[in-house]
Every structure is written in C-alpha cells, then in structure tokens.
Write an enzyme that holds these catalytic residues in place. Sequence first.
Site, PDB file in Angstrom:
ATOM      1  N   GLY A   8      -1.654   2.595  -6.688  1.00 29.58           N
ATOM      2  CA  GLY A   8      -2.435   2.786  -8.106  1.00 29.58           C
ATOM      3  C   GLY A   8      -1.784   3.910  -8.875  1.00 29.58           C
ATOM      4  O   GLY A   8      -1.740   3.755 -10.280  1.00 29.58           O
ATOM      5  N   GLU A  20     -10.671   1.046  -5.370  1.00 33.70           N
ATOM      6  CA  GLU A  20      -9.900  -0.062  -4.770  1.00 33.70           C
ATOM      7  C   GLU A  20     -10.313  -1.578  -4.336  1.00 33.70           C
ATOM      8  O   GLU A  20     -11.513  -1.403  -4.022  1.00 33.70           O
ATOM      9  CB  GLU A  20      -9.190   0.836  -3.575  1.00 33.70           C
ATOM     10  CG  GLU A  20      -8.082   1.576  -3.675  1.00 33.70           C
ATOM     11  CD  GLU A  20      -7.105   1.748  -2.489  1.00 33.70           C
ATOM     12  OE1 GLU A  20      -6.994   0.672  -1.650  1.00 33.70           O
ATOM     13  OE2 GLU A  20      -6.750   2.725  -2.239  1.00 33.70           O
ATOM     14  N   CYS A  58      -4.611   6.459  -4.079  1.00 37.94           N
ATOM     15  CA  CYS A  58      -4.059   5.068  -4.104  1.00 37.94           C
ATOM     16  C   CYS A  58      -2.774   5.304  -4.614  1.00 37.94           C
ATOM     17  O   CYS A  58      -2.387   5.477  -5.887  1.00 37.94           O
ATOM     18  CB  CYS A  58      -4.769   4.297  -5.102  1.00 37.94           C
ATOM     19  SG  CYS A  58      -4.354   2.624  -5.089  1.00 37.94           S
ATOM     20  N   CYS A 113       0.895  -1.403   0.195  1.00 33.35           N
ATOM     21  CA  CYS A 113       0.015  -0.103   0.140  1.00 33.35           C
ATOM     22  C   CYS A 113       0.832   1.291  -0.151  1.00 33.35           C
ATOM     23  O   CYS A 113       1.710   1.419   1.182  1.00 33.35           O
ATOM     24  CB  CYS A 113      -0.828   0.061   1.318  1.00 33.35           C
ATOM     25  SG  CYS A 113      -1.898   1.394   1.280  1.00 33.35           S
ATOM     26  N   HIS A 165      -3.267  -4.114 -10.637  1.00 27.32           N
ATOM     27  CA  HIS A 165      -3.779  -2.961 -10.888  1.00 27.32           C
ATOM     28  C   HIS A 165      -4.497  -3.024 -12.630  1.00 27.32           C
ATOM     29  O   HIS A 165      -3.835  -3.697 -13.334  1.00 27.32           O
ATOM     30  CB  HIS A 165      -2.962  -1.897 -10.859  1.00 27.32           C
ATOM     31  CG  HIS A 165      -2.445  -1.561  -9.407  1.00 27.32           C
ATOM     32  ND1 HIS A 165      -3.345  -0.567  -8.416  1.00 27.32           N
ATOM     33  CD2 HIS A 165      -1.596  -1.911  -8.656  1.00 27.32           C
ATOM     34  CE1 HIS A 165      -2.759  -0.762  -7.303  1.00 27.32           C
ATOM     35  NE2 HIS A 165      -1.865  -1.592  -7.301  1.00 27.32           N
TER      36      HIS A 165
HETATM   37  N1  LIG Z   1      -6.712  -1.872  -1.831  1.00 31.34           N
HETATM   38  C1  LIG Z   1      -5.054  -2.123  -2.157  1.00 31.34           C
HETATM   39  C2  LIG Z   1      -4.150  -2.254  -1.057  1.00 31.34           C
HETATM   40  C3  LIG Z   1      -4.412  -0.636  -0.726  1.00 31.34           C
HETATM   41  C4  LIG Z   1      -3.497   0.318  -1.689  1.00 31.34           C
HETATM   42  C5  LIG Z   1      -3.837   1.861  -1.815  1.00 31.34           C
HETATM   43  N2  LIG Z   1      -4.495   2.430  -0.616  1.00 31.34           N
HETATM   44  C6  LIG Z   1      -2.353   2.409  -1.798  1.00 31.34           C
HETATM   45  O1  LIG Z   1      -2.118   3.505  -1.372  1.00 31.34           O
HETATM   46  O2  LIG Z   1      -1.516   1.820  -2.511  1.00 31.34           O
HETATM   47  C7  LIG Z   1      -5.217  -3.771  -2.588  1.00 31.34           C
HETATM   48  O3  LIG Z   1      -6.097  -4.577  -2.243  1.00 31.34           O
HETATM   49  O4  LIG Z   1      -4.224  -4.151  -3.335  1.00 31.34           O
END
Ligand SMILES: N[C@H](CCC[C@H](N)C(=O)O)C(=O)O
Length: 282
Positions: free
Chosen positions: A225, A213, A222, A69, A162
Amino acid sequence: MHALGNDYIVINEFDGEKVKNKEEFSKKVCRRRFSIGADGVIFIQKPSSNNYDVKFRIFNSDGSEAEMCGNGIRCFSKYVYERILKKNPLKVETKAGLRVCELEVEDDRVKKIRVYMGKPSFKCKDIPVKSEKEEFINERAELKNPYLKEVNITAVSVGNPHAIIFVDDLEKIREHLDVIGSEIENLPIFPERINVHFVKVLNDKEIKILTWERGVGYTMACGTGATASAVVSNRLGFTKDKVLVHLDGGDLEIEIKDDGAYMKGDAVMVYDGVMFREAYEG
Ligand SMILES: N[C@H](CCC[C@H](N)C(=O)O)C(=O)O
C-alpha cells in the site's frame, strides 16, 4: 513477526510439514484473543523452479490468499536468511511474480530489507477494475455510508490491488474507517475486492497514509500500500521518485525507477518456536 506493526505468523514449510487447509488455519490462528492473533499468515515453501531460491505465500486474517505483501516479505526474508538459506539477495517466487530482497546484515542478523516490488500497473484489466476505461485515475465513486458520500479513487496494482484516495484530514476518515474502508474494499467495480489507502501529501518527498486492507481491515502499515500510494502520488505529480511514506506503525522508503518500484524497511522477529498444533486443533 511484524514489520511496522503489521504482524504475521510465519510457517516454515520449506523444511517442515505442510498445513493442509491454509484458509481455515489462517482464519483460526489470526483471531486475536482466541488464538495467537495476527494480520495474516506467511508460508515459506520450496520454489517451483530453480529460477527462484524460495517461495512466498500469504493469507489474510479472513483466510483469503493475496498475491503479495510488502511487510510480510520483509519478515519472510529475515526468517529465511537467519534460519533456512544464507542467500543474499533472495530471489522470491510469489503469486505476483519474482520479487528480489536485498538484505542488510549485521552480526548474522537481518536489519533492513530492500525489496524490488515489481512494475506497477494502472491498467484496469491488471488491477482488476470493472470499467470501460483503460485506467482508473481520479475517478469519482458514489458511496452509501452515512459519513462519506463520494471519493475520487486512483486504482493501481503492485501485484495486489490498491485504491488510493487523497484527503486533507486523515483523522476525520479514521473516525469511521471501518465503515468507509469496508464499503470501498467491496465496491462492485472491484471484482477481487481492493486494499484502500487514504493519503495526505505532506510535501514533494513525503506522504502520510491511513490503511484499510483487503481481507484484514485496519492495519498499522501496508508495504504494498505504501508502494502503491507513492507510485500514484508520483504519477499525479504530487511527489518526486523518492518518497518517504509515514504509516501509523512507522516509515517506509519508496523509490520509483524505470524498471519498477523499490521499498526499504525493517522486520522484527517477536516470538519463535510456538507450536501451532494446539492453536489449530484446540
Ligand atoms: N491485504 C493484502 C495483503 C497484505 C498486504 C500488506 N500487509 C503489505 O504489507 O503489503 C491483500 O489482500 O492484497
């Protein structure tokens, strides 16, 4: 804590007691209005070997654990440096492997963090994507929802998966993001589900993204992301190797180098010392 409005509850297990059922705990404390509320929970732990300084685990608000994350690891690094371990850079153990966090510190406070985000992979087997193809670049996907019938997806892993979709009008997507994002997140070709980002290319140095997400839904930002979107934009020739990513919650600087991708941004400690016991046992 939050980074660009992507907010996390941070639990210090490095020198504190361990939360037993992290999935149940995360679902409970992330529920806005009924508990503290957040996009997820981050746990600070002792590393499994001395190749690392500290270990990072992240759980989404639906209780699922993610590999990495980007916004979360900036919050994590700020907390660790200011309250646990005065090390800079920090070598962090994650489910996605080693991540290195370089901290910009002023008066003992972490202001900005530059994170080594690893080497992105376009290989279907790494992401994962169920496809006979080696990579999933600009592939057509048919959708069933009433608002968007088909999309061209480029899939990439930056430790977590992604799906990147280029559009001209983000606001049109935003109207029905919950339906469209959720359908793409759960497409059968993504056996571990996927984070979804709609990307508008502004020029060869800037993009704007709208994020849905995995395990959370809409978020204001994100970090993985933004990195994934910049890497794909660069791979498809839309942008150069330094990309400014505009998200609803603010901006992130992404740099693509031979050894992998780097992300730079801030992190904010909003509230500290909340005893979670009541929230969990309440
Ligand atoms: N929902 C993402 C994890 C959090 C990623 C995001 N909050 C960031 O800042 O990279 C997943 O399940 O891969």
